[in-house]
Each structure stands twice: as structure tokens, then as C-alpha cells.
Design a protein around this motif. Structure first.
Motif, PDB file in Angstrom:
ATOM      1  N   ILE A  12       0.851  -1.181   0.000  1.00  0.00           N
ATOM      2  CA  ILE A  12       0.000   0.000   0.000  1.00  0.00           C
ATOM      3  C   ILE A  12       0.889   1.235   0.000  1.00  0.00           C
ATOM      4  O   ILE A  12       1.828   1.342   0.792  1.00  0.00           O
ATOM      5  CB  ILE A  12      -0.979   0.021   1.200  1.00  0.00           C
ATOM      6  CG1 ILE A  12      -1.863   1.271   1.134  1.00  0.00           C
ATOM      7  CG2 ILE A  12      -0.249  -0.059   2.539  1.00  0.00           C
ATOM      8  CD1 ILE A  12      -3.020   1.245   2.119  1.00  0.00           C
ATOM      9  N   GLU A  19      -2.551   3.307   5.726  1.00  0.00           N
ATOM     10  CA  GLU A  19      -2.380   1.861   5.918  1.00  0.00           C
ATOM     11  C   GLU A  19      -3.078   1.393   7.191  1.00  0.00           C
ATOM     12  O   GLU A  19      -3.572   0.266   7.267  1.00  0.00           O
ATOM     13  CB  GLU A  19      -0.884   1.488   5.945  1.00  0.00           C
ATOM     14  CG  GLU A  19      -0.124   1.864   7.195  1.00  0.00           C
ATOM     15  CD  GLU A  19       0.316   3.323   7.262  1.00  0.00           C
ATOM     16  OE1 GLU A  19       1.004   3.682   8.233  1.00  0.00           O
ATOM     17  OE2 GLU A  19      -0.018   4.093   6.341  1.00  0.00           O
ATOM     18  N   LYS A  20      -3.161   2.281   8.196  1.00  0.00           N
ATOM     19  CA  LYS A  20      -3.826   1.921   9.443  1.00  0.00           C
ATOM     20  C   LYS A  20      -5.337   1.785   9.256  1.00  0.00           C
ATOM     21  O   LYS A  20      -5.999   1.061  10.007  1.00  0.00           O
ATOM     22  CB  LYS A  20      -3.525   2.972  10.508  1.00  0.00           C
ATOM     23  CG  LYS A  20      -2.043   3.094  10.858  1.00  0.00           C
ATOM     24  CD  LYS A  20      -1.807   4.221  11.845  1.00  0.00           C
ATOM     25  CE  LYS A  20      -0.319   4.384  12.145  1.00  0.00           C
ATOM     26  NZ  LYS A  20      -0.046   5.521  13.051  1.00  0.00           N
ATOM     27  N   ALA A  23      -5.489  -1.496   5.939  1.00  0.00           N
ATOM     28  CA  ALA A  23      -4.891  -2.828   6.118  1.00  0.00           C
ATOM     29  C   ALA A  23      -5.768  -3.821   6.884  1.00  0.00           C
ATOM     30  O   ALA A  23      -5.841  -4.997   6.485  1.00  0.00           O
ATOM     31  CB  ALA A  23      -3.530  -2.700   6.793  1.00  0.00           C
ATOM     32  N   THR A  27      -6.138  -7.683   5.692  1.00  0.00           N
ATOM     33  CA  THR A  27      -5.473  -8.754   6.439  1.00  0.00           C
ATOM     34  C   THR A  27      -6.483  -9.805   6.890  1.00  0.00           C
ATOM     35  O   THR A  27      -6.126 -10.970   7.098  1.00  0.00           O
ATOM     36  CB  THR A  27      -4.712  -8.200   7.652  1.00  0.00           C
ATOM     37  OG1 THR A  27      -5.605  -7.419   8.468  1.00  0.00           O
ATOM     38  CG2 THR A  27      -3.545  -7.317   7.213  1.00  0.00           C
ATOM     39  N   GLU A  32      -1.044 -10.133   3.484  1.00  0.00           N
ATOM     40  CA  GLU A  32      -0.052  -9.394   4.266  1.00  0.00           C
ATOM     41  C   GLU A  32       0.218  -8.052   3.588  1.00  0.00           C
ATOM     42  O   GLU A  32       0.601  -8.002   2.418  1.00  0.00           O
ATOM     43  CB  GLU A  32       1.252 -10.175   4.375  1.00  0.00           C
ATOM     44  CG  GLU A  32       2.315  -9.456   5.207  1.00  0.00           C
ATOM     45  CD  GLU A  32       3.621 -10.208   5.294  1.00  0.00           C
ATOM     46  OE1 GLU A  32       4.631  -9.586   5.673  1.00  0.00           O
ATOM     47  OE2 GLU A  32       3.646 -11.418   4.967  1.00  0.00           O
ATOM     48  N   ILE A  33      -0.001  -6.965   4.320  1.00  0.00           N
ATOM     49  CA  ILE A  33       0.142  -5.622   3.754  1.00  0.00           C
ATOM     50  C   ILE A  33       1.513  -5.040   4.096  1.00  0.00           C
ATOM     51  O   ILE A  33       1.919  -4.995   5.253  1.00  0.00           O
ATOM     52  CB  ILE A  33      -0.964  -4.684   4.271  1.00  0.00           C
ATOM     53  CG1 ILE A  33      -2.345  -5.228   3.897  1.00  0.00           C
ATOM     54  CG2 ILE A  33      -0.769  -3.277   3.715  1.00  0.00           C
ATOM     55  CD1 ILE A  33      -2.613  -5.335   2.415  1.00  0.00           C
ATOM     56  N   HIS A  35       3.789  -1.572   3.807  1.00  0.00           N
ATOM     57  CA  HIS A  35       3.625  -0.134   3.627  1.00  0.00           C
ATOM     58  C   HIS A  35       4.807   0.449   2.869  1.00  0.00           C
ATOM     59  O   HIS A  35       5.957   0.282   3.264  1.00  0.00           O
ATOM     60  CB  HIS A  35       3.489   0.557   4.993  1.00  0.00           C
ATOM     61  CG  HIS A  35       3.399   2.044   4.909  1.00  0.00           C
ATOM     62  ND1 HIS A  35       3.884   2.876   5.890  1.00  0.00           N
ATOM     63  CD2 HIS A  35       2.894   2.863   3.948  1.00  0.00           C
ATOM     64  CE1 HIS A  35       3.673   4.125   5.548  1.00  0.00           C
ATOM     65  NE2 HIS A  35       3.067   4.146   4.370  1.00  0.00           N
TER      66      HIS A  35
END
Length: 276
Positions: A12, A19-20, A23, A27, A32-33, A35
Motif C-alpha cells: 500500500i 495503511e492503518k 490494512a 489482512t 499481508e500488507i 507499507h
């Protein structure tokens, strides 16, 4: 059978902590992300000093590609938003958030959207700090941060203002040469109300990625358009703008399905002939 995306890695691209927000929904699918921090302001800013040159969809896709190229993986995503007059309800602002998903393994691109009318987006021009009046309450300050700059558009732009003393200092500095513009800082990490719309959009995307095409089993089967056209129950006239369902489609093959909402007619109040 395990979902095709379970265990994959996706990047991402964001610099404003999206991302917070995004994600967790991905997930939950087993993705699996990773950043990738990139100065996305180079593609356009809400405060206008750098105009966005691409449409919203294309900007989100470009951001996703940037991260994929940087990390060297085949899955990526990114978010892009726009805030302005609501396309449905007059006289209010809304946020239209988009999240792009790119899957180079299956050679697909999906962009999901979410609309939010709860986003705090306010603006005022003042010649003194006292002139702010009840603006700070309407702006939900300091829960929502502010931006301040000269009305002349010359000089610095102060962003992320959440301290009253600092805001007073900045306004005092700006009004020495004229009036100052104070407005909502609409960056995701500075606007809790916008963050909620992005989070909903991520959940919407994850739900779509969960769905597999009934024909080719590619992830991302979902709504691509509304289906319109229902008859007035009074006069029988066809009401073109009345929604009768959704058109769902595969992101890769040509398979499509119509999902009707069960409505067979509309009330005379929605008919241009009965209620001109």
C-alpha cells in the motif's frame, strides 16, 4: 478451498497513515500488507498548491503502481479521495473515497468507491483571530486539524494545526499583510471523519475481493453499475432514474449477473408525469 489471496503480499502506497485504516480489512482475507511511504502530495494536494492532474481513479491506480514498482511485487493498492458538493444532496459537501487494487497475476484492476456526507469540511476568511467566532466549533477543532494560509495565496501554508495557541500565532502572522484563509485539513491522518469513510471503503473492497467469479474463479466479482427503469404504479409511465437492481461482473472475464432488488414499480411521487 482456500481463497486465492490467502498468504499473498500486497503493498500500500501512502504517506498519510492510510495503511492503518485500510490494512485491517485486507489482512482479514489473509493478505499481508507492506507499507511503502511515498510523497503522494506530488500527485496533488487538498490545499491546492499542487493540483491533481489525473482523474481520481487514475491517481489511485498510479499510487498503487508506484509502490508495486518500488517493492517489486505483483499486488498493490492505494487510496485517493475528493471532497466537494455532494452529487446527490444539494447544499452539502461529501467525500468520495476510492481504493484501487491491482493484481498483476490475474491482470486485473479494481477500484471501489464509498461516499460519506459526515466529513467535516469548513472554510473561513478572517482579518483577525477573534473573527473566527464559532468557526472552531463547526470545524470540530482540535479533533480535526486546520490549514491556514494568506488569502493572497502568497507565503507559507500551515498544515496540521491542532493547538489553539499555535493557531492564534499563525493567524496573527498571516493577517499582517491582509486576511487569512482557515480551512479543514482534509488529509486522512488529520481528519477523523474522512478516515471513517476510507475505512468503510476498505471494508467494501475486501468484501468484493472475497467474492470469486462463478465462471473463472477470479477474485473481485462485484457491482459495476446500477440497473434502472421501473414503471409508475399509478400511470404506468417508465421512470428511467428508478433503481431496479445492480449489475455484477467479473474483473477478468465477461461473466455478468443481474441482481434485482425486488421492486416492480415506483410511487407516483417519483414519476415525472404524475409529479412534474
Amino acid at each position: 478451498m482456500s481463497h486465492p489471496y490467502r498468504g499473498i503480499e500486497a503493498v500500500i502506497t501512502t504517506q498519510h497513515s492510510k495503511e492503518k485504516l485500510i490494512a485491517p480489512a485486507l489482512t482479514a482475507l489473509g493478505i499481508e500488507i507492506i507499507h511503502h511511504r511515498f510523497d503522494t502530495d506530488t500527485l496533488g494536494t487538498f490545499s491546492g498548491e499542487i493540483p491533481r492532474t489525473l482523474p481520481q481513479r487514475d491517481t489511485a491506480l498510479k499510487k498503487a503502481r508506484i509502490g508495486m514498482d518500488a517493492i517489486g511485487i505483483k499486488y498493490g493498492l492505494a487510496s485517493e479521495g475528493s471532497i466537494g458538493p455532494d452529487p446527490i444532496v444539494p447544499f452539502i459537501n461529501s467525500a468520495i473515497e476510492s481504493i484501487a487494487w491491482i493484481d498483476d497475476v490475474n491482470e486485473i484492476e479494481i477500484v471501489e468507491y464509498e461516499r460519506g456526507t459526515e466529513v467535516v469540511a469548513t472554510k473561513i476568511e478572517v482579518a483577525s483571530f477573534d473573527a473566527l467566532g464559532d468557526f472552531l466549533d463547526r470545524a470540530d477543532f482540535p479533533n480535526h486539524a486546520l490549514i491556514a494560509y494568506s488569502a493572497s495565496k502568497k507565503g507559507p501554508i500551515y498544515k496540521g494545526l491542532r493547538d489553539l495557541v499555535e493557531l492564534e500565532r499563525v493567524v496573527g502572522e498571516l493577517i499582517r499583510t491582509g486576511s487569512a484563509i482557515i480551512e479543514s485539513d482534509l488529509r486522512a491522518h488529520m481528519s477523523p471523519s474522512r478516515s471513517e469513510v476510507i475505512r468503510r471503503c476498505a471494508e467494501k473492497l475486501a468484501k468484493r475481493l472475497q467474492e470469486l467469479c462463478a465462471r473463472c474463479e477470479t477474485p473481485g466479482f462485484g457491482v459495476i453499475a446500477n440497473l434502472y427503469g421501473l414503471s409508475c404504479e399509478e400511470c404506468g409511465e417508465k421512470v428511467e432514474q428508478a433503481v431496479r437492481g445492480e449489475l455484477q461482473a467479473c474483473a477478468k472475464c465477461e461473466y455478468k449477473e443481474e441482481k434485482l432488488n425486488g421492486k416492480v414499480s415506483v410511487s407516483p411521487a417519483q414519476c415525472l408525469r404524475c409529479n412534474p
